[in-house]
Each structure stands twice: as structure tokens, then as C-alpha cells.
Design an enzyme around this catalytic site. Structure first.
Site, PDB file in Angstrom:
ATOM      1  N   GLY A 108      78.785  -6.178  34.192  1.00 44.99           N
ATOM      2  CA  GLY A 108      79.497  -7.183  33.404  1.00 44.99           C
ATOM      3  C   GLY A 108      80.707  -7.753  34.132  1.00 44.99           C
ATOM      4  O   GLY A 108      81.131  -8.879  33.851  1.00 44.99           O
ATOM      5  N   GLU A 111      79.327 -10.391  36.211  1.00 43.38           N
ATOM      6  CA  GLU A 111      78.951 -11.489  35.303  1.00 43.38           C
ATOM      7  C   GLU A 111      80.187 -12.277  34.857  1.00 43.38           C
ATOM      8  O   GLU A 111      80.145 -13.497  34.719  1.00 43.38           O
ATOM      9  CB  GLU A 111      78.198 -10.911  34.094  1.00 43.38           C
ATOM     10  N   GLU A 131      72.955  -2.509  36.808  1.00 46.99           N
ATOM     11  CA  GLU A 131      72.427  -2.115  35.503  1.00 46.99           C
ATOM     12  C   GLU A 131      71.106  -1.348  35.607  1.00 46.99           C
ATOM     13  O   GLU A 131      70.860  -0.423  34.836  1.00 46.99           O
ATOM     14  CB  GLU A 131      72.229  -3.351  34.599  1.00 46.99           C
TER      15      GLU A 131
HETATM   16  N1  DAK Z   1      82.195   2.031  31.911  1.00 45.22           N
HETATM   17  C1  DAK Z   1      83.020   3.016  31.484  1.00 45.22           C
HETATM   18  N2  DAK Z   1      83.817   3.717  32.291  1.00 45.22           N
HETATM   19  C2  DAK Z   1      83.768   3.430  33.608  1.00 45.22           C
HETATM   20  C3  DAK Z   1      82.931   2.414  34.141  1.00 45.22           C
HETATM   21  C4  DAK Z   1      82.129   1.688  33.224  1.00 45.22           C
HETATM   22  N3  DAK Z   1      81.338   0.666  33.591  1.00 45.22           N
HETATM   23  N4  DAK Z   1      83.103   2.372  35.473  1.00 45.22           N
HETATM   24  C5  DAK Z   1      84.026   3.317  35.772  1.00 45.22           C
HETATM   25  N5  DAK Z   1      84.424   3.951  34.658  1.00 45.22           N
HETATM   26  C6  DAK Z   1      85.405   5.043  34.534  1.00 45.22           C
HETATM   27  C7  DAK Z   1      84.801   6.346  35.013  1.00 45.22           C
HETATM   28  O1  DAK Z   1      84.018   6.931  34.001  1.00 45.22           O
HETATM   29  C8  DAK Z   1      86.055   7.142  35.328  1.00 45.22           C
HETATM   30  O2  DAK Z   1      86.605   7.592  34.109  1.00 45.22           O
HETATM   31  P1  DAK Z   1      87.113   9.134  33.956  1.00 45.22           P
HETATM   32  O3  DAK Z   1      85.943   9.974  34.323  1.00 45.22           O
HETATM   33  O4  DAK Z   1      88.249   9.232  34.949  1.00 45.22           O
HETATM   34  O5  DAK Z   1      87.532   9.231  32.527  1.00 45.22           O
HETATM   35  C9  DAK Z   1      86.999   6.065  35.876  1.00 45.22           C
HETATM   36  O6  DAK Z   1      86.486   4.817  35.400  1.00 45.22           O
HETATM   37  C10 DAK Z   1      87.029   6.022  37.385  1.00 45.22           C
HETATM   38  O7  DAK Z   1      85.703   5.900  37.852  1.00 45.22           O
HETATM   39  P2  DAK Z   1      85.083   6.853  38.963  1.00 45.22           P
HETATM   40  O8  DAK Z   1      85.731   8.195  38.906  1.00 45.22           O
HETATM   41  O9  DAK Z   1      83.608   6.781  38.843  1.00 45.22           O
HETATM   42  O10 DAK Z   1      85.580   6.137  40.299  1.00 45.22           O
HETATM   43  P3  DAK Z   1      84.850   6.099  41.716  1.00 45.22           P
HETATM   44  O11 DAK Z   1      85.807   5.489  42.670  1.00 45.22           O
HETATM   45  O12 DAK Z   1      84.277   7.444  42.067  1.00 45.22           O
HETATM   46  O13 DAK Z   1      83.595   5.103  41.530  1.00 45.22           O
HETATM   47  C11 DAK Z   1      82.518   3.069  40.786  1.00 45.22           C
HETATM   48  C12 DAK Z   1      83.847   3.740  41.251  1.00 45.22           C
HETATM   49  C13 DAK Z   1      82.859   1.655  40.312  1.00 45.22           C
HETATM   50  C14 DAK Z   1      81.541   2.984  41.947  1.00 45.22           C
HETATM   51  C15 DAK Z   1      81.897   3.933  39.644  1.00 45.22           C
HETATM   52  O14 DAK Z   1      82.892   4.134  38.661  1.00 45.22           O
HETATM   53  C16 DAK Z   1      80.735   3.272  38.978  1.00 45.22           C
HETATM   54  O15 DAK Z   1      79.604   3.259  39.515  1.00 45.22           O
HETATM   55  N6  DAK Z   1      80.933   2.763  37.756  1.00 45.22           N
HETATM   56  C17 DAK Z   1      79.879   2.195  36.945  1.00 45.22           C
HETATM   57  C18 DAK Z   1      79.553   0.834  37.464  1.00 45.22           C
HETATM   58  C19 DAK Z   1      78.399   0.259  36.702  1.00 45.22           C
HETATM   59  O16 DAK Z   1      77.298   0.817  36.661  1.00 45.22           O
HETATM   60  N7  DAK Z   1      78.673  -0.876  36.111  1.00 45.22           N
HETATM   61  C20 DAK Z   1      77.678  -1.571  35.341  1.00 45.22           C
HETATM   62  C21 DAK Z   1      77.900  -1.177  33.918  1.00 45.22           C
HETATM   63  S1  DAK Z   1      76.545  -1.759  32.947  1.00 45.22           S
HETATM   64  C22 DAK Z   1      73.600  -5.681  27.834  1.00 45.22           C
HETATM   65  C23 DAK Z   1      74.935  -5.910  27.705  1.00 45.22           C
HETATM   66  C24 DAK Z   1      75.736  -5.773  28.790  1.00 45.22           C
HETATM   67  C25 DAK Z   1      75.252  -5.352  29.985  1.00 45.22           C
HETATM   68  C26 DAK Z   1      73.919  -5.085  30.084  1.00 45.22           C
HETATM   69  C27 DAK Z   1      73.091  -5.253  29.043  1.00 45.22           C
HETATM   70  N8  DAK Z   1      72.785  -5.807  26.699  1.00 45.22           N
HETATM   71  C28 DAK Z   1      73.228  -5.156  25.508  1.00 45.22           C
HETATM   72  C29 DAK Z   1      71.447  -6.329  26.842  1.00 45.22           C
HETATM   73  C30 DAK Z   1      76.141  -5.052  31.052  1.00 45.22           C
HETATM   74  C31 DAK Z   1      76.025  -3.838  31.570  1.00 45.22           C
HETATM   75  C32 DAK Z   1      76.953  -3.312  32.528  1.00 45.22           C
HETATM   76  O17 DAK Z   1      77.925  -3.908  32.933  1.00 45.22           O
END
Ligand code: DAK
Length: 267
Positions: A108, A111, A131
């Protein structure tokens, strides 16, 4: 506030302010962003917007995965609709919107950047639509805007593999158009936005709207619309002033944003 609004002359600086969660967007944060955009739209002294993330690590790491993890299909649909509404509001607002991508722009977050008109990145920024690694797919317009902004091939590459790319790669595919050292990014974004804010608001807004049409609808109809909008510009104060200033070798004094607009469809 989850999203801060700072007025810097004619530029509204919106900062996603949950750095501990890498500025991930929850429903509350989305509503706050929507409310701040509404405040900007209602204030004619604000003529351009910059969106950035708090902290030095992330612009926005995407939708809040913790909040999404327990959603059922109807709740997910409501969340997707809310997110798409905010992205469309940014895309369609008459003011120029610049994304200052100061770190991760994932899911997001990517996006959100794509909904902005101009994307500027810190040299360490990273982009992706991860995602699929979570068993879902982009839901806030990523599949569509990434394909339109870069190419179908590149959009499929990011959306189907979930891989992340660096700022240079993002630049090479047109996802960003400027790269700066991290500590210079915000100043550069404010300067770019400030330049547009001091420009002719109606012409800048119509240029945005016409570019938005480019990848949709009928090419000939869009060209006809461009002809109409171009002609309409010649009924504005700003056209007379801009051209007179050029010929007189002085700076133009463009009209305020709340001056009467020649186009009833404009905000
Ligand atoms: N959501 C919630 N918390 C998040 C987060 C996220 N997207 N990304 C990071 N955090 C939080 C982590 O959980 C952690 O929190 P604590 O554990 O300290 O409480 C804190 O931020 C620091 O993150 P990390 O410890 O993981 O930090 P690193 O440097 O090790 O890693 C990273 C950074 C950005 C590579 C990693 O955090 C990561 O991979 N994050 C997730 C990225 C991700 O997958 N983003 C996409 C999210 S899904 C839809 C509607 C919307 C969407 C899709 C469909 N429909 C309903 C159809 C959109 C979806 C998305 O955006």
C-alpha cells in the site's frame, strides 16, 4: 496525530507519523490521511502537497498487516474500498501531489506513491508490491497504476514475484523521476512542490487531469478534450499574465487558487 499536516507557505506537507510500525496504514491512519487531504482541499492558500513518512526508514511499509490478518472477505473489501478512495482522491485532486519516498514504499505504500503525481526517492529507498508473499494481491490500485506508470511487464514482475527494487531500478522504469541523498530529499521535494504552487493553479491542475486521461478512454476523444482545455486557458488571467510577463521579461503574478475558474468541472 497519525498523519501530520504542516503548512509551509503554499505547500502542505503531510507526514505519515507511525515510524515504529514503518508508517503502515491502518484504517484509522487512512481516515486521518483522508481528513488531512480534505483540509488541504478546503484551504485555497495551499496549492501543492508533499507526502512523506516520519523516521528515516520508511515512507510506508504498506497496509497494516496486523489489522488485516483477521479480516474476513467483507471487511477486506471495505478496507480495500477505503484505501482505493484515498488513492483516487490524491490522483484526482486539482493540486499537484509529490511523494517524497524516504525509505521503504511497499504494498500500500508503493500504491500511495503511485497515486501521487511525481515520485522522488531517497537513494536508499526500496519499492515493491510484496502482497503475494502474504497470499494476497495489491488492492489499492497497484496492479493498475504500476502497469500504467511503468509497463505491463514490469508491473507483472513486481506484483507476481513480490520482489523489492532499489531507487535506481525504480528510476530506470519510470517509477520515480528524481533521486536525492536521504538528507536532501525533503528540501528537494518542497522546492519542486513550491515551484508548482507558485505557478498558474488552473493550468497546473488541468495539465494533471489531462495526463491522467492519457492511459484511459479514447485517444481521439482525449486529444479533442486537450484542444478544448488548451483553448479555455486563453480565457484565464494566468494566460494573459504569463505571456505578458514573458514578453516584458519579468516574473508572472498568477491568480490565487480561489479566483474564478474558467472550467466548471474544476474544484
Ligand atoms: N503492517 C504492520 N506492521 C508493519 C508492517 C506492515 N505492513 N511493516 C512493518 N511493520 C512493523 C513490524 O511488524 C515491526 O513492528 P514490531 O514487531 O516492532 O512491533 C516494525 O514495523 C518494524 O519492522 P521490522 O522489524 O520488520 O523491520 P525490518 O527492518 O526488519 O524490515 C521491512 C522492514 C519493511 C522489510 C519489513 O517490515 C516488512 O517486510 N514489512 C512488511 C512489508 C509488506 O509486506 N508490505 C505489504 C503489506 S500488504 C487489499 C487491501 C490492501 C492491500 C491488499 C489487498 N484488499 C483488501 C483486497 C495492501 C496490502 C499491503 O500493503
Amino acid at each position: 496525530m497519525p498523519v501530520d499536516l504542516e503548512r509551509r507557505d503554499a505547500v502542505a506537507l503531510l507526514t505519515l507519523n507511525q515510524p515504529k510500525a514503518l508508517n503502515a496504514l491502518s484504517a484509522d491512519m487512512l481516515s486521518d490521511l483522508d481528513a488531512r487531504l480534505g483540509e488541504v482541499e478546503e484551504d485555497p492558500s495551499l496549492r501543492a502537497v508533499v507526502i512523506t513518512g516520519a523516521g528515516d526508514k520508511a515512507f510506508c511499509a504498506g497496509a497494516d498487516v496486523k489489522a488485516m490478518s483477521t479480516a474476513d472477505a467483507l471487511e477486506a473489501r471495505a478496507f480495500a474500498r477505503q484505501g482505493q478512495g484515498v488513492m483516487s482522491r490524491i490522483e484526482n485532486m486539482s493540486r499537484p501531489v509529490v511523494a517524497a519516498v524516504n525509505g521503504f514504499a511497499l504494498g500500500g505504500g508503493c500504491e500511495l506513491a503511485l497515486a501521487c503525481d511525481i515520485r522522488m526517492a531517497a537513494d536508499g529507498a526500496r519499492f515493491g508490491q510484496p502482497e503475494v508473499t502474504l497470499g494476497i494481491l495489491p488492492g489499492w490500485g497497484g496492479t493498475q497504476r504500476l502497469a500504467r506508470t511503468t509497463s505491463m511487464g514490469f508491473a507483472k514482475d513486481l506484483c507476481m514475484t513480490g520482489r523489492l527494487i532499489d531507487a535506481r531500478t525504480a528510476m530506470s522504469v519510470g517509477l520515480v523521476t528524481h533521486i536525492h541523498p536521504a538528507d536532501e530529499l525533503l528540501d528537494a521535494a518542497m522546492k519542486l512542490a513550491g515551484g508548482m504552487a507558485s505557478g498558474p493553479a488552473w493550468a497546473v491542475g488541468e495539465a494533471k487531469a489531462m495526463c491522467n486521461l492519457a492511459l484511459s478512454g479514447d485517444h481521439r476523444a482525449n486529444l479533442a478534450r486537450e484542444l478544448d482545455v488548451f483553448s479555455l486557458a486563453f480565457s484565464t488571467h494566468d494566460q494573459a499574465e504569463g505571456m505578458a510577463a514573458f514578453l516584458e521579461k519579468r516574473s508572472p503574478d498568477f491568480a490565487p487558487l480561489d479566483a474564478p475558474s474558467p472550467n466548471p468541472e474544476s474544484e
